[in-house]
Design a protein around this motif. Sequence first.
Motif, PDB file in Angstrom:
ATOM      1  N   UNK A  51       0.830  -1.208   0.000  1.00 57.70           N
ATOM      2  CA  UNK A  51       0.000   0.000   0.000  1.00 57.70           C
ATOM      3  C   UNK A  51       0.864   1.259   0.000  1.00 57.70           C
ATOM      4  N   UNK A  52       1.960   1.248   0.752  1.00 59.81           N
ATOM      5  CA  UNK A  52       2.852   2.413   0.781  1.00 59.81           C
ATOM      6  C   UNK A  52       3.432   2.677  -0.604  1.00 59.81           C
ATOM      7  N   UNK A  53       3.900   1.615  -1.258  1.00 55.15           N
ATOM      8  CA  UNK A  53       4.440   1.782  -2.607  1.00 55.15           C
ATOM      9  C   UNK A  53       3.397   2.307  -3.570  1.00 55.15           C
ATOM     10  N   UNK A  54       2.187   1.771  -3.465  1.00 56.44           N
ATOM     11  CA  UNK A  54       1.101   2.221  -4.345  1.00 56.44           C
ATOM     12  C   UNK A  54       0.755   3.680  -4.067  1.00 56.44           C
ATOM     13  N   UNK A  55       0.695   4.069  -2.810  1.00 55.67           N
ATOM     14  CA  UNK A  55       0.370   5.459  -2.457  1.00 55.67           C
ATOM     15  C   UNK A  55       1.424   6.410  -3.014  1.00 55.67           C
ATOM     16  N   UNK A  56       2.698   6.050  -2.872  1.00 52.63           N
ATOM     17  CA  UNK A  56       3.757   6.924  -3.391  1.00 52.63           C
ATOM     18  C   UNK A  56       3.736   7.010  -4.916  1.00 52.63           C
ATOM     19  N   UNK A  57       3.401   5.919  -5.579  1.00 49.34           N
ATOM     20  CA  UNK A  57       3.296   5.951  -7.055  1.00 49.34           C
ATOM     21  C   UNK A  57       2.119   6.808  -7.497  1.00 49.34           C
ATOM     22  N   UNK A  58       0.975   6.654  -6.846  1.00 46.84           N
ATOM     23  CA  UNK A  58      -0.231   7.376  -7.262  1.00 46.84           C
ATOM     24  C   UNK A  58      -0.196   8.846  -6.873  1.00 46.84           C
ATOM     25  N   UNK A  59       0.356   9.146  -5.697  1.00 44.24           N
ATOM     26  CA  UNK A  59       0.366  10.509  -5.172  1.00 44.24           C
ATOM     27  C   UNK A  59       1.763  10.837  -4.660  1.00 44.24           C
ATOM     28  N   UNK A  60       2.682  11.245  -5.523  1.00 49.03           N
ATOM     29  CA  UNK A  60       4.056  11.511  -5.103  1.00 49.03           C
ATOM     30  C   UNK A  60       4.164  12.584  -4.016  1.00 49.03           C
ATOM     31  N   UNK A  61       3.137  13.421  -3.867  1.00 48.04           N
ATOM     32  CA  UNK A  61       3.168  14.480  -2.858  1.00 48.04           C
ATOM     33  C   UNK A  61       2.604  14.041  -1.509  1.00 48.04           C
ATOM     34  N   UNK A  62       2.276  12.766  -1.355  1.00 47.27           N
ATOM     35  CA  UNK A  62       1.693  12.301  -0.096  1.00 47.27           C
ATOM     36  C   UNK A  62       2.669  12.577   1.046  1.00 47.27           C
ATOM     37  N   UNK A  63       2.143  13.129   2.163  1.00 50.28           N
ATOM     38  CA  UNK A  63       3.017  13.415   3.300  1.00 50.28           C
ATOM     39  C   UNK A  63       2.533  12.772   4.596  1.00 50.28           C
ATOM     40  N   UNK A  64       1.499  11.938   4.495  1.00 50.79           N
ATOM     41  CA  UNK A  64       1.005  11.207   5.666  1.00 50.79           C
ATOM     42  C   UNK A  64       0.230   9.990   5.188  1.00 50.79           C
ATOM     43  N   UNK A  65       0.371   8.891   5.920  1.00 50.54           N
ATOM     44  CA  UNK A  65      -0.411   7.687   5.629  1.00 50.54           C
ATOM     45  C   UNK A  65      -1.003   7.194   6.939  1.00 50.54           C
ATOM     46  N   UNK A  66      -2.330   7.093   6.966  1.00 43.82           N
ATOM     47  CA  UNK A  66      -3.042   6.533   8.111  1.00 43.82           C
ATOM     48  C   UNK A  66      -3.456   5.119   7.723  1.00 43.82           C
ATOM     49  N   UNK A  67      -3.012   4.136   8.484  1.00 42.63           N
ATOM     50  CA  UNK A  67      -3.282   2.741   8.148  1.00 42.63           C
ATOM     51  C   UNK A  67      -4.440   2.192   8.982  1.00 42.63           C
ATOM     52  N   UNK A  68      -5.131   1.222   8.427  1.00 40.04           N
ATOM     53  CA  UNK A  68      -6.298   0.615   9.045  1.00 40.04           C
ATOM     54  C   UNK A  68      -5.950  -0.175  10.309  1.00 40.04           C
ATOM     55  N   UNK A  69      -4.698  -0.581  10.447  1.00 30.33           N
ATOM     56  CA  UNK A  69      -4.263  -1.315  11.637  1.00 30.33           C
ATOM     57  C   UNK A  69      -2.800  -1.002  11.914  1.00 30.33           C
ATOM     58  N   UNK A  70      -2.372  -1.279  13.124  1.00 30.02           N
ATOM     59  CA  UNK A  70      -0.959  -1.060  13.448  1.00 30.02           C
ATOM     60  C   UNK A  70      -0.057  -1.968  12.630  1.00 30.02           C
ATOM     61  N   UNK A  71      -0.457  -3.209  12.445  1.00 30.46           N
ATOM     62  CA  UNK A  71       0.374  -4.123  11.659  1.00 30.46           C
ATOM     63  C   UNK A  71       0.555  -3.591  10.243  1.00 30.46           C
ATOM     64  N   UNK A  72      -0.521  -3.083   9.655  1.00 34.69           N
ATOM     65  CA  UNK A  72      -0.438  -2.493   8.320  1.00 34.69           C
ATOM     66  C   UNK A  72       0.484  -1.272   8.340  1.00 34.69           C
ATOM     67  N   UNK A  73       0.371  -0.440   9.370  1.00 40.15           N
ATOM     68  CA  UNK A  73       1.209   0.759   9.487  1.00 40.15           C
ATOM     69  C   UNK A  73       2.683   0.394   9.605  1.00 40.15           C
ATOM     70  N   UNK A  74       2.996  -0.673  10.328  1.00 38.87           N
ATOM     71  CA  UNK A  74       4.388  -1.092  10.452  1.00 38.87           C
ATOM     72  C   UNK A  74       4.950  -1.520   9.099  1.00 38.87           C
ATOM     73  N   UNK A  75       4.133  -2.167   8.285  1.00 32.97           N
ATOM     74  CA  UNK A  75       4.552  -2.501   6.921  1.00 32.97           C
ATOM     75  C   UNK A  75       4.763  -1.262   6.077  1.00 32.97           C
ATOM     76  N   UNK A  76       3.907  -0.238   6.277  1.00 26.51           N
ATOM     77  CA  UNK A  76       4.067   1.034   5.561  1.00 26.51           C
ATOM     78  C   UNK A  76       5.428   1.640   5.901  1.00 26.51           C
ATOM     79  N   UNK A  77       5.776   1.659   7.182  1.00 28.53           N
ATOM     80  CA  UNK A  77       7.049   2.243   7.610  1.00 28.53           C
ATOM     81  C   UNK A  77       8.230   1.507   6.975  1.00 28.53           C
ATOM     82  N   UNK A  78       8.177   0.189   6.946  1.00 30.00           N
ATOM     83  CA  UNK A  78       9.258  -0.596   6.342  1.00 30.00           C
ATOM     84  C   UNK A  78       9.427  -0.216   4.866  1.00 30.00           C
ATOM     85  N   UNK A  79       8.324  -0.159   4.149  1.00 30.33           N
ATOM     86  CA  UNK A  79       8.392   0.170   2.720  1.00 30.33           C
ATOM     87  C   UNK A  79       8.925   1.581   2.498  1.00 30.33           C
ATOM     88  N   UNK A  80       8.474   2.529   3.308  1.00 26.29           N
ATOM     89  CA  UNK A  80       8.965   3.900   3.153  1.00 26.29           C
ATOM     90  C   UNK A  80      10.467   3.968   3.378  1.00 26.29           C
TER      91      UNK A  80
END
Length: 149
Positions: A51-80
């Motif tokens: 999801x993090x990779x997809x968000x950055x591809x679709x919206x290069x100006x994204x400056x915040x990501x709110x994840x549906x769960x903590x586990x999902x958010x931890x994956x977002x952080x790893x990808x970033x």
Amino acid sequence: MIPGRRTPARAGAGGGHDDGSGAPAGHAGGRRPGGRRVPVHHFTAARGREAAGEALRRWPDVDAIYAISDETALGVIVALREDGVRVPGDVAVAGFDDIPLAGMTAPALTTASHPVGRIAAAAAAAVLAGRPGAPVTLFPSALVACDST
């Protein structure tokens, strides 16, 4: 919405999309606040990374990501991090669940806790009282502000 951020995206539950924009049906182009959404059908770290990779591809100006769960958010952080994106410097990240691991990560994950014990007690009381359905009851979550935002 994460305070101080102007272009958030959500790694959230899927469904309800009619135009492929990531916005809920009836909202064109994901332009409303919080309308940029990457559907996450499985609340896992692996899906958060995708999801993090997809968000950055679709919206290069994204400056915040709110994840549906903590586990999902931890994956977002790893990808970033893998993409050289600083958390929270470039992109702030927040989750939901307040799992114990959230406070042990670097940076510690901003999350929201919810009163699971109170929710379970209310449900059990409704069942034991023989009520056909529980009355509408709100159980507010509490923000656990940490270093990822």
